[in-house]
Each structure stands twice: as structure tokens, then as C-alpha cells.
Design a protein around this motif. Structure first.
Motif, PDB file in Angstrom:
ATOM      1  N   TYR A 173       0.879  -1.173   0.000  1.00 35.71           N
ATOM      2  CA  TYR A 173       0.000   0.000   0.000  1.00 35.71           C
ATOM      3  C   TYR A 173       0.910   1.215   0.000  1.00 35.71           C
ATOM      4  N   THR A 204       0.565   3.931  -2.207  1.00 29.90           N
ATOM      5  CA  THR A 204      -0.001   5.107  -2.860  1.00 29.90           C
ATOM      6  C   THR A 204       0.178   6.403  -2.071  1.00 29.90           C
ATOM      7  N   ALA A 233       1.093   1.246  -9.075  1.00 32.66           N
ATOM      8  CA  ALA A 233       0.860   0.783  -7.705  1.00 32.66           C
ATOM      9  C   ALA A 233       0.305  -0.633  -7.767  1.00 32.66           C
ATOM     10  N   TRP A 256      -6.344   4.198  -7.978  1.00 29.06           N
ATOM     11  CA  TRP A 256      -5.366   5.271  -7.782  1.00 29.06           C
ATOM     12  C   TRP A 256      -4.743   5.622  -9.109  1.00 29.06           C
ATOM     13  N   PRO A 257      -4.564   6.903  -9.371  1.00 28.49           N
ATOM     14  CA  PRO A 257      -4.983   8.081  -8.599  1.00 28.49           C
ATOM     15  C   PRO A 257      -6.494   8.303  -8.698  1.00 28.49           C
ATOM     16  N   SER A 290      -3.322   1.564 -10.615  1.00 31.75           N
ATOM     17  CA  SER A 290      -3.217   0.550  -9.567  1.00 31.75           C
ATOM     18  C   SER A 290      -3.763  -0.771 -10.075  1.00 31.75           C
TER      19      SER A 290
END
Length: 255
Positions: free
Chosen positions: A45, A47, A62, A73-74, A81
Motif C-alpha cells: 500500500y 499510494t 501501484a 489510484w490516482p 493501480s
């Protein structure tokens, strides 16, 4: 046991989580100060620590462990992600320049395999920053934060693990000297407590932060093969010449 993605997101939205993010990202950013033109990957994790690189890196990804869960994300634009098996990442060899590992190593059932996979995807001379709970710190002893879950590490344990995965540790740092309490007074004085702890290198920091580079060779002694001396067996029957055997038998029966 991995921390659920909902709990991780809630922690970093809290005042204590924001303080943890600021103090850790300060160290991470000091090590990865210029990432222009690089590809950056966050594992676990990560981010909360990746946003500072988005304006200069070619790409920022990510990857979150499948047992933990994933969030988009974002928050705006294309998603970067993905939910993956972190010991088998969907990336080609030597494709990433920088890796940041947060909330991953301590919850992994196979930490060596995780680091070996990161070694595979890193470019020659690529660098990785690993953030883990400090075994002697207060943050690892309280499960009220994500740093209180999983297997915390000592400095020696983390160093040995990195070297076994063919990484050369180059820089060590600590962070989160402030206790993991949500007292308003303590939160207001967190910056002063952190500065004092870092200046005097006080024991009991919450996290260990190690930067390492990818080795391109296998040093002698990384993997020690178990060598056993073969036992010396004696023949069960000693061979004899046929003529000699017959002569001895004849001599024995002749009067």
C-alpha cells in the motif's frame, strides 16, 4: 495477517496517518530526489508515498497484494493501480527503475520470493526502498495502526534478507519516533519529537527504511550448498582369484 485495504485507507486519512506519511515520505524523497524519466513502482500500500513522483516520472504504478485488496489510484485520470500476486508480477524483466515497498514485506508469507521478484523486474543498477516496522519500536507493538501487523524486522534481519535476495543495502534510516497515540497535544508536537529523535538517533523508531541496489552478480556464499561427505563403504564380499580359491579348497580337503 494482511491489513484490509479499507483499514489502510482509513488510517492514512486520519491525523496520525497523515503524520506517518509526511515523516516517511520525507526520507523516501531524500533518497529518490530526482526521478525524471524513470519508471516507478509501489508495492503493497504505497499510494500515499507515490504522489510526489507523478510530475517527473515517466510512469508510476501501484501493485497491491491480492490478499489485501485494491483501491483505484490516482483518484482522477487513468487508473495506475492493480491487484496482483506480488511474487509473480505481470511485468517483464528489467522494466522498472525504482521500487518503493510499504506495507508488503512484513505481511508477506514469502518475503524472500517477494524481494526476488522485485530484483527480476528492476533494471540493472535499479534501486529499491523498503519500509518495514521496527521490531524494537512502539509502533510494532500496537495493532491500532497498520505498522502493528505482520512480522516486524530488526536491522540485522532486514540486512540479511536483502543480501540473500541479491540486493546491496546502501543507505539506512529510521522514522516515526513519535509514539502512535492520537492525543491532540502529541500530534501538535509530533514534528519536534521527530526532529529530536532523528537528530540524536534515539532507539525505538517506528519503522526501518533501507535503500538497496540490484546486484548483477551472485556473490560467493549467498547460497550455501549443503555438502555431505559420502560415506566410505566396504565391499560385502572380497573378490579372490579363481585359481587361488581352488587351490585353497583343494589343500583343505587333501590328507
Amino acid at each position: 495477517m494482511p491489513v484490509d485495504i479499507v483499514d489502510l485507507r482509513s488510517f492514512y486519512r486520519s491525523p496520525l496517518g497523515d503524520i506517518a506519511r509526511r515523516f516517511i515520505v520525507r526520507v523516501v524523497r531524500s533518497r529518490f530526489s530526482n526521478c525524471t524519466g524513470y519508471s516507478i513502482l509501489g508495492v503493497g500500500y504505497a499510494t500515499p508515498y507515490l504522489g510526489v513522483f507523478r510530475d517527473e516520472a515517466v510512469r508510476v504504478l501501484a501493485f497491491m497484494p491480492s490478499e489485501q485488496g485494491v483501491v483505484n489510484w490516482p483518484s482522477s485520470g487513468h487508473s495506475a493501480s492493480a491487484l496482483v500476486e506480488v511474487t509473480r508480477m505481470p511485468l517483464p524483466d528489467s522494466s522498472i527503475d525504482r521500487v518503493i515497498v510499504v506495507h508488503a514485506l512484513e505481511i508477506s508469507e514469502h518475503p524472500h520470493d517477494l524481494l526476488s521478484e522485485i530484483w527480476r523486474i528492476l533494471t540493472p543498477g535499479g534501486r529499491v526502498i523498503v519500509v518495514t516496522p521496527n521490531r524494537s519500536g512502539l509502533w510494532a507493538r500496537l495493532d491500532s495502526t497498520p505498522f502493528g501487523h505482520g512480522q516486524p524486522y530488526s536491522l540485522g534481519q532486514l540486512r540479511d534478507l536483502m543480501r540473500e535476495a541479491l540486493f546491496s543495502p546502501t543507505q539506512w534510516a529510521e522514522a516515526l519516533y513519535v509514539p502512535p497515540f492520537r492525543s491532540r497535544t502529541l500530534l501538535h508536537s509530533a514534528a519536534a519529537v521527530e526532529a529530536i529523535g532523528a537528530y540524536f538517533s534515539l532507539p525505538g523508531a517506528g519503522v526501518l527504511i533501507v535503500e538497496a541496489t540490484k546486484q548483477l552478480y551472485r556473490p560467493v556464499g549467498v547460497r550455501k550448498a549443503a555438502r555431505q561427505v559420502a560415506p566410505q563403504f566396504q565391499p560385502a564380499l572380497a573378490p579372490e582369484a579363481i585359481g587361488a580359491s581352488c587351490s585353497s579348497e583343494r589343500d583343505r580337503f587333501e590328507p
